[in-house]
Design an enzyme around this catalytic site. Structure first.
Site, PDB file in Angstrom:
ATOM      1  N   ASP A  58       4.831  -7.404   4.124  1.00  0.00           N
ATOM      2  CA  ASP A  58       3.919  -7.381   2.981  1.00  0.00           C
ATOM      3  C   ASP A  58       4.005  -8.684   2.189  1.00  0.00           C
ATOM      4  O   ASP A  58       4.949  -8.900   1.435  1.00  0.00           O
ATOM      5  CB  ASP A  58       4.259  -6.197   2.078  1.00  0.00           C
ATOM      6  CG  ASP A  58       3.231  -5.975   0.983  1.00  0.00           C
ATOM      7  OD1 ASP A  58       2.262  -6.756   0.923  1.00  0.00           O
ATOM      8  OD2 ASP A  58       3.392  -5.025   0.199  1.00  0.00           O
ATOM      9  N   ASP A 254      -3.024 -10.726   2.009  1.00  0.00           N
ATOM     10  CA  ASP A 254      -2.167  -9.551   1.823  1.00  0.00           C
ATOM     11  C   ASP A 254      -1.932  -8.839   3.147  1.00  0.00           C
ATOM     12  O   ASP A 254      -2.723  -7.994   3.558  1.00  0.00           O
ATOM     13  CB  ASP A 254      -2.813  -8.592   0.811  1.00  0.00           C
ATOM     14  CG  ASP A 254      -1.974  -7.348   0.564  1.00  0.00           C
ATOM     15  OD1 ASP A 254      -0.788  -7.331   0.970  1.00  0.00           O
ATOM     16  OD2 ASP A 254      -2.493  -6.390  -0.026  1.00  0.00           O
TER      17      ASP A 254
END
Length: 397
Positions: A58, A254
């Site tokens: 992430d 992201d």
């Protein structure tokens, strides 16, 4: 680049916790897929004795964390920290964490608690702890600070099959910063390559990623001190030669988001333009994936290669810096298990003018995060083949 105080403060904070080791860089295999798993994960060994955990890669999270809720359904036994692993509320590490993610609404009196809200709408409450991480060389076992999440949920996208998050965001106690501050790697540089075939690799501290040409853009400064996202700056979206929307969007990289997210207005305009470009042989259908819209072709869709026969339009993001990201159909459409082709870009009402580039659009590209030079880069790559390097330490977990 990381917050300007991070290298200095991080070094002072972590020197006491983490032992110094010889510098190197590491390459990890990734598991997972955009569909059906909805995530890409790395396996890390944590604790003493070391135990394996799957961590969702992430780049929009500043904190690595494990799910510590004993009722959670995770692949491995739930991590339970010993009392001596809890970071005290008054420790400088706790102050650094709150600089990264913001103060919790109700700070605990003795331990370091936190509240994190992610770009995809999910959230996590937990406490900061530290424990040993065993890296591929086997001899490197630093004590790393990370989160122990006891209450989380609310995601727009349900990610299953992982034990936690590998936080690679622009913070002071993200994993890569900790590794550099303790001389385990020499450069705060990492790159991921997500394969459309599933899997891929994550490279940390490897300067070899600069050896081939790439599209480079400066990292845009963060507009929110508690959300230090990786942004290549504003861009305009096009479908073929047609511009979508009239206002440039702030683009965010992201890897924690499975799909790409757009503001509701540009999303609706993009869907309308895409539908107008399709042949009448495609029939719009509902799919159990809950993505929308979806189409069924005359013979169904069996693979991404089948998309090219029916989906011809190419999207592009044109950045103000002059760089362009090309997005062919296989990077905005998925083929579901029901033989349908579904649009992998989601419309959101809660992200302002942001465009969140998720895993689907990052597939088959080496995406480079150069925190040393404050820049982002990407280039087409065969992500199912790990790079060859004489000096890298490879994970075989």
């Amino acid at each position: 680049m990381a917050a300007v105080w991070a290298p200095v403060v991080g070094h002072l904070l972590l020197l006491a916790l983490l032992p110094s080791t010889s510098s190197s860089h590491m390459v990890f295999d990734l598991g997972g897929h955009v569909y059906r798993t909805g995530e890409f994960h790395v396996t890390l060994l944590i604790g003493d004795p070391a135990k394996p955990y799957f961590l969702h890669v992430d780049t929009a999270s500043n904190l690595t964390s494990l799910d510590c809720n004993k009722g959670s359904k995770v692949p491995h036994p739930v991590y339970r920290p010993a009392p001596n692993k809890l970071v005290p509320r008054k420790h400088l590490l706790c102050n650094a964490l709150h600089q990264d993610v913001g103060e919790p609404e109700k700070p605990h009196k003795t331990v370091c608690n936190y509240e994190i809200h992610y770009l995809d709408g999910s959230w996590s409450h937990g406490v900061l702890i530290h424990d040993k991480f065993t890296f591929p060389s086997g001899s490197t076992k630093p004590d790393i600070a990370f989160g122990c999440g006891y209450n989380q949920g609310g995601s727009h996208e349900t990610v299953t099959g992982v034990d936690g998050m590998l936080g690679l965001g622009r913070g002071s106690i993200d994993l890569v910063s900790q590794l550099k501050n303790n001389k385990i790697i020499t450069k705060n540089v990492f790159a991921h390559c997500l394969s459309s075939k599933g899997g891929g690799y994550l490279s940390i501290g490897d300067e070899n990623v600069f050896s081939s040409p790439a599209n480079w853009v400066p990292m845009a400064p963060s507009t929110d001190r508690n959300h230090n996202y990786y942004s290549p700056g504003p861009a305009t979206l096009h479908l073929d030669t047609k511009p979508i929307g009239t206002t440039p969007m702030e683009v965010i990289f992201d890897s924690g988001s499975t799909y790409t997210h757009l503001p509701e207005g540009p999303h609706a305009q993009l869907v309308a333009a895409l539908k107008a470009s399709l042949s009448k042989s495609l029939k719009e259908v509902r799919d159990p994936s809950r993505l929308h819209p979806c189409w069924k072709g005359p013979g169904g869709f069996k693979s991404l290669d089948d998309l090219k026969k029916e989906f011809k339009s190419v999207m592009s993001l044109k950045f103000h810096s002059g760089a362009t990201m090309i997005i062919p159909p296989e990077k905005y459409i998925i083929v579901t298990g029901y033989g349908n082709a579904c649009f992998g870009m989601l419309g959101r009402t809660d992200i302002g003018d942001m465009c969140i580039i998720g895993d689907i659009t990052m597939q088959d590209q080496l995406v480079i995060y150069d925190n040393e030079q404050g820049r982002l880069g990407w280039r087409s790559s065969q992500c199912d083949k790990k790079p060859k390097s004489k000096s890298a330490t490879f994970s075989r977990i």
